[in-house]
Design a protein around this motif. Sequence first.
Motif, PDB file in Angstrom:
ATOM      1  N   ALA A 133      -5.569  27.229 -41.656  1.00 47.54           N
ATOM      2  CA  ALA A 133      -4.437  26.739 -42.431  1.00 47.54           C
ATOM      3  C   ALA A 133      -3.609  25.702 -41.686  1.00 47.54           C
ATOM      4  CB  ALA A 133      -3.546  27.913 -42.842  1.00 47.54           C
ATOM      5  N   ALA A 134      -4.025  25.355 -40.464  1.00 47.52           N
ATOM      6  CA  ALA A 134      -3.270  24.374 -39.671  1.00 47.52           C
ATOM      7  C   ALA A 134      -4.253  23.505 -38.886  1.00 47.52           C
ATOM      8  CB  ALA A 134      -2.304  25.076 -38.726  1.00 47.52           C
ATOM      9  N   ASP A 135      -4.020  22.210 -38.904  1.00 47.66           N
ATOM     10  CA  ASP A 135      -4.924  21.261 -38.254  1.00 47.66           C
ATOM     11  C   ASP A 135      -5.046  21.468 -36.750  1.00 47.66           C
ATOM     12  OD1 ASP A 135      -5.512  20.042 -40.645  1.00 47.66           O
ATOM     13  OD2 ASP A 135      -4.006  18.455 -40.417  1.00 47.66           O
ATOM     14  N   GLU A 178       0.027  27.609 -31.484  1.00 43.93           N
ATOM     15  CA  GLU A 178       0.865  27.179 -30.357  1.00 43.93           C
ATOM     16  C   GLU A 178       1.310  28.350 -29.490  1.00 43.93           C
ATOM     17  OE1 GLU A 178       2.126  24.229 -33.699  1.00 43.93           O
ATOM     18  OE2 GLU A 178       1.622  26.339 -33.562  1.00 43.93           O
ATOM     19  N   THR A 179       1.666  29.469 -30.108  1.00 38.27           N
ATOM     20  CA  THR A 179       2.081  30.627 -29.326  1.00 38.27           C
ATOM     21  C   THR A 179       0.898  31.178 -28.541  1.00 38.27           C
ATOM     22  OG1 THR A 179       3.858  31.168 -30.863  1.00 38.27           O
ATOM     23  CG2 THR A 179       3.091  32.940 -29.440  1.00 38.27           C
ATOM     24  N   LEU A 180      -0.268  31.266 -29.184  1.00 41.22           N
ATOM     25  CA  LEU A 180      -1.470  31.731 -28.492  1.00 41.22           C
ATOM     26  C   LEU A 180      -1.780  30.817 -27.315  1.00 41.22           C
ATOM     27  CD1 LEU A 180      -4.770  32.818 -30.208  1.00 41.22           C
ATOM     28  CD2 LEU A 180      -4.755  31.504 -28.125  1.00 41.22           C
ATOM     29  N   ARG A 181      -1.748  29.515 -27.531  1.00 44.01           N
ATOM     30  CA  ARG A 181      -2.044  28.541 -26.469  1.00 44.01           C
ATOM     31  C   ARG A 181      -1.061  28.678 -25.308  1.00 44.01           C
ATOM     32  NH1 ARG A 181      -5.831  26.251 -24.224  1.00 44.01           N
ATOM     33  NH2 ARG A 181      -6.663  25.460 -26.162  1.00 44.01           N
ATOM     34  N   ARG A 182       0.235  28.775 -25.629  1.00 45.58           N
ATOM     35  CA  ARG A 182       1.262  28.887 -24.589  1.00 45.58           C
ATOM     36  C   ARG A 182       1.070  30.166 -23.775  1.00 45.58           C
ATOM     37  NH1 ARG A 182       5.203  29.151 -27.611  1.00 45.58           N
ATOM     38  NH2 ARG A 182       5.694  31.350 -27.418  1.00 45.58           N
ATOM     39  N   GLU A 183       0.848  31.286 -24.451  1.00 45.89           N
ATOM     40  CA  GLU A 183       0.655  32.552 -23.751  1.00 45.89           C
ATOM     41  C   GLU A 183      -0.593  32.513 -22.872  1.00 45.89           C
ATOM     42  OE1 GLU A 183       2.774  35.500 -27.039  1.00 45.89           O
ATOM     43  OE2 GLU A 183       0.595  35.384 -26.946  1.00 45.89           O
ATOM     44  N   ALA A 184      -1.677  31.974 -23.395  1.00 43.55           N
ATOM     45  CA  ALA A 184      -2.916  31.892 -22.605  1.00 43.55           C
ATOM     46  C   ALA A 184      -2.694  31.036 -21.361  1.00 43.55           C
ATOM     47  CB  ALA A 184      -4.051  31.326 -23.454  1.00 43.55           C
ATOM     48  N   ASP A 185      -2.014  29.918 -21.523  1.00 45.46           N
ATOM     49  CA  ASP A 185      -1.738  29.041 -20.379  1.00 45.46           C
ATOM     50  C   ASP A 185      -0.830  29.726 -19.358  1.00 45.46           C
ATOM     51  OD1 ASP A 185      -3.324  27.110 -21.571  1.00 45.46           O
ATOM     52  OD2 ASP A 185      -1.633  25.863 -22.229  1.00 45.46           O
ATOM     53  N   GLU A 186       0.242  30.362 -19.846  1.00 50.40           N
ATOM     54  CA  GLU A 186       1.180  31.040 -18.948  1.00 50.40           C
ATOM     55  C   GLU A 186       0.505  32.185 -18.187  1.00 50.40           C
ATOM     56  OE1 GLU A 186       4.373  32.279 -21.516  1.00 50.40           O
ATOM     57  OE2 GLU A 186       5.278  30.277 -21.567  1.00 50.40           O
TER      58      GLU A 186
END
Length: 169
Positions: free
Chosen positions: A14-16, A103-111
């Motif tokens: 649902a999101a690009d 974005e939240t998944l990406r940020r958490e994975a990176d952190e």
Amino acid sequence: MPQSPIPTTEVIVAADCWQDQPDAEDVIHRAIVAAAEMVDADVGDAEIAVMLTDDAGIRTLNSNWRGIDKATNVLSFPALQPTGPRGDDDAPRMLGDIAIAYETLRREADEEQKPFDHHLGHLTVHGFLHLIGYDHETDAEAEEMEALEREILAHLGIPDPYADRERMN
């Protein structure tokens, strides 16, 4: 035709922002299959919808359904289950819906310095367990749910997502 012990899973992008994760759908399907095979729950002849959204989309869902006006990593919406007997001609029953925010998944994975697909697999398993009745409102519930998550993720070759938290305590 024999009933499959694995629910049918439909993934809706649902999101690009998810376009740069072409393996996301495969990660989700593997996580659902592993979880379904390892839990003691009747999930055969059922369907799950997983929506891959962004922070704005999940914030709207969180606000509308939970009254919490902020983005989160994953939301689960268990479906009400029918109470009467099922007939041979009945449509598959819905276990529910899972929404995951990029974005939240990406940020958490990176952190947390973990691979994106490992965190996606974890959030998928977490969401699935909510659909079949697991929760983490109390410490005892959280311990039970996290232990099952660890077991399923280990089967998928994903390291314990809670190990760092426990080392910090």
